[in-house]
Design an enzyme around this catalytic site. Sequence first.
Site, mmCIF file in Angstrom:
data_model
loop_
_atom_site.group_PDB
_atom_site.id
_atom_site.type_symbol
_atom_site.label_atom_id
_atom_site.label_comp_id
_atom_site.label_asym_id
_atom_site.label_seq_id
_atom_site.Cartn_x
_atom_site.Cartn_y
_atom_site.Cartn_z
ATOM 1 N N VAL A 23 42.620 28.158 40.325
ATOM 2 C CA VAL A 23 41.086 27.886 39.860
ATOM 3 C C VAL A 23 41.711 29.368 39.120
ATOM 4 O O VAL A 23 41.181 30.314 40.551
ATOM 5 C CB VAL A 23 40.111 27.768 40.483
ATOM 6 N N GLY A 24 41.077 29.844 38.105
ATOM 7 C CA GLY A 24 41.520 32.083 36.985
ATOM 8 C C GLY A 24 40.388 32.628 37.380
ATOM 9 O O GLY A 24 39.324 32.174 37.889
ATOM 10 N N HIS A 69 45.404 38.082 33.002
ATOM 11 C CA HIS A 69 45.793 37.646 34.620
ATOM 12 C C HIS A 69 45.364 37.440 35.163
ATOM 13 O O HIS A 69 44.500 38.749 35.835
ATOM 14 C CB HIS A 69 47.303 38.543 34.264
ATOM 15 N N GLY A 70 44.586 36.056 35.391
ATOM 16 C CA GLY A 70 43.207 35.798 36.653
ATOM 17 C C GLY A 70 43.244 36.457 37.939
ATOM 18 O O GLY A 70 41.974 36.933 38.116
ATOM 19 N N THR A 122 43.624 31.409 26.670
ATOM 20 C CA THR A 122 41.431 31.982 26.841
ATOM 21 C C THR A 122 40.912 32.123 25.792
ATOM 22 O O THR A 122 41.860 33.297 24.823
ATOM 23 C CB THR A 122 41.533 33.137 27.738
ATOM 24 N N THR A 155 39.677 38.127 29.759
ATOM 25 C CA THR A 155 40.735 37.421 29.108
ATOM 26 C C THR A 155 42.398 38.026 30.113
ATOM 27 O O THR A 155 41.778 39.338 30.006
ATOM 28 C CB THR A 155 41.113 36.713 28.407
HETATM 29 N N1 GLY Z 1 42.704 34.057 32.684
HETATM 30 C C1 GLY Z 1 43.088 32.741 32.468
HETATM 31 C C2 GLY Z 1 43.101 32.743 33.796
HETATM 32 O O1 GLY Z 1 43.647 33.485 34.318
HETATM 33 O O2 GLY Z 1 43.449 31.930 34.226
#
Ligand code: GLY
Length: 295
Positions: free
Chosen positions: A180-181, A204-205, A151, A202
């Site tokens: 989709v994060g 872990h989505g 990211t 930014t």
């Molecule tokens: N932060 C990016 C994602 O998890 O998609």
Amino acid sequence: MKTVIVVHGGPWAIPDMLAEASVAGVKNAVQAGDVILKNGGTATDAVEKATWTLKNCNISCAGHGAVLNIDGEVELDSIIMDGETLATGAVTSVRNITNSVSLARAVMEKVCFSSQIHIGIPVANDLVTELERKDWEQSNSYPDGVKNHDTVGAVALDSLGNVACATSTGGIRNKMVGRVGDSPIIGSGGYADNRSGAVSCTGHGESILKVTLARLILFHMEQVSVEAAMSGRRCYMGERVKGCGGAIVVSSTGDWAASFTTPRMAWASIKEDVLHYGLNPKEDFTEITGSLDDR
Ligand code: GLY
């Protein structure tokens, strides 16, 4: 009003061989955004330019060279938000446009369009690089723990007192097709409101989404300092959902911060001609930028 811009190039275990280039990439991007602000450009222009510059620096490659999904394809997610009007544009699973923040901006400003060609955003036929293909072939889990996401993000405050944020990502390596994060989700990957400030998140989505991290940080910023809001919410995400990542923030009064819980995150900021930057935890180097607005 004094302008401020902050950028990040993604939080992960950046290897030593990429450390210098990662720092150079964020310094270059923050300077590109700062030139726009110094010349009277909007916060939205500045964050778009900064993320565009980051994506093209070959280190933070949330565009060409982005991490691949489980089928070995690039799918980009992006958001951009204008803190004056709360207008937002977001795109997900973009496969053939390098600068998907520009596409998100077109969504924000034009709302509806029938073809990318009509809005002047260049189409790229193949965003997959040989290096990422090689890394993807050697990784077989989600996330793979080495370079699992890519990211980039920027937040800015312009001379009229308006804030904006932009976030863009290839997501997490080996993600499911169509996942989709947090990045394109308003309030998770980013949020901007002139009444408080702008945030780009930014990491872990799935964890960021659960705590709506961007909005959470701004909510707390309205009550405590920028630093306290950042560290409190970072700890909250770790404790509550065991998630790691980072965020950058600027308040509508010009305070800013960059924070992360991963081993490294390249970040940089410029306020009143002073460039701050760092890579390792607690690092904060400074340089005077002087005559950048002459560029
Ligand atoms: N932060 C990016 C994602 O998890 O998609």
